[in-house]
Write a protein that holds these residues in place. Structure first.
Motif, short mmCIF file in Angstrom:
data_model
loop_
_atom_site.label_atom_id
_atom_site.label_comp_id
_atom_site.label_asym_id
_atom_site.label_seq_id
_atom_site.Cartn_x
_atom_site.Cartn_y
_atom_site.Cartn_z
N LYS A 11 0.84 -1.20 0.00
CA LYS A 11 0.00 0.00 0.00
C LYS A 11 0.87 1.25 0.00
O LYS A 11 1.83 1.33 0.75
N ASP A 13 2.02 4.77 1.11
CA ASP A 13 1.79 5.47 2.37
C ASP A 13 1.15 6.83 2.13
O ASP A 13 1.13 7.34 1.02
N MET A 14 0.61 7.39 3.18
CA MET A 14 -0.12 8.66 3.09
C MET A 14 0.79 9.79 2.60
O MET A 14 0.36 10.64 1.82
N GLN A 15 2.04 9.77 3.01
CA GLN A 15 2.97 10.81 2.57
C GLN A 15 3.12 10.78 1.05
O GLN A 15 3.10 11.82 0.41
N TRP A 16 3.27 9.58 0.47
CA TRP A 16 3.42 9.50 -0.98
C TRP A 16 2.14 9.93 -1.68
O TRP A 16 2.18 10.55 -2.73
N ARG A 17 0.99 9.58 -1.12
CA ARG A 17 -0.27 10.01 -1.74
C ARG A 17 -0.33 11.53 -1.84
O ARG A 17 -0.76 12.08 -2.85
N ILE A 18 0.10 12.20 -0.80
CA ILE A 18 0.09 13.66 -0.80
C ILE A 18 1.10 14.20 -1.80
O ILE A 18 0.79 15.05 -2.63
#
Length: 99
Positions: A11, A13-18
């Motif tokens: 999955k 991570d949230m940092q990469w999504r941002i």
């Protein structure tokens, strides 16, 4: 428990999504400006404000849509993949530093 670890590793991570979202927005904005400039220089006309406008020919509307769609998507793919490679190398380097 090993299955959960593997699923978490797959999955993003949230940092990469941002970061990935911001890269996509920036590249979309920049590529639209560059393609609009190139359109104006190559055709001698300003880009159509709306491809639906009846003031431009059907051929010009289709050509503009193809140029913008293809150009923006290629730019987005290239930039996002380059950013993902860089992000992965930073994350790997951070793992090596942590005790």
């Amino acid at each position: 428990m090993a299955d959960n670890t593997r699923a978490d590793a797959d999955k993003p991570d949230m940092q990469w999504r941002i970061v990935g979202g911001l890269v996509g927005l920036a590249v979309g904005f920049a590529s639209r400006k560059v393609l609009s400039y190139a359109w104006e220089k190559s055709t001698g006309k300003k880009p159509p404000a709306s491809a639906d406008s009846l003031e431009i020919s059907l051929g010009e509307a289709i050509a503009y849509a193809v140029v913008m769609g293809l150009g923006m998507e290629v730019a987005r793919i290239v930039a996002t993949r380059a950013a993902a490679r860089k992000w992965r190398s930073w994350k790997d380097a951070a793992k090596d530093i942590q005790p």
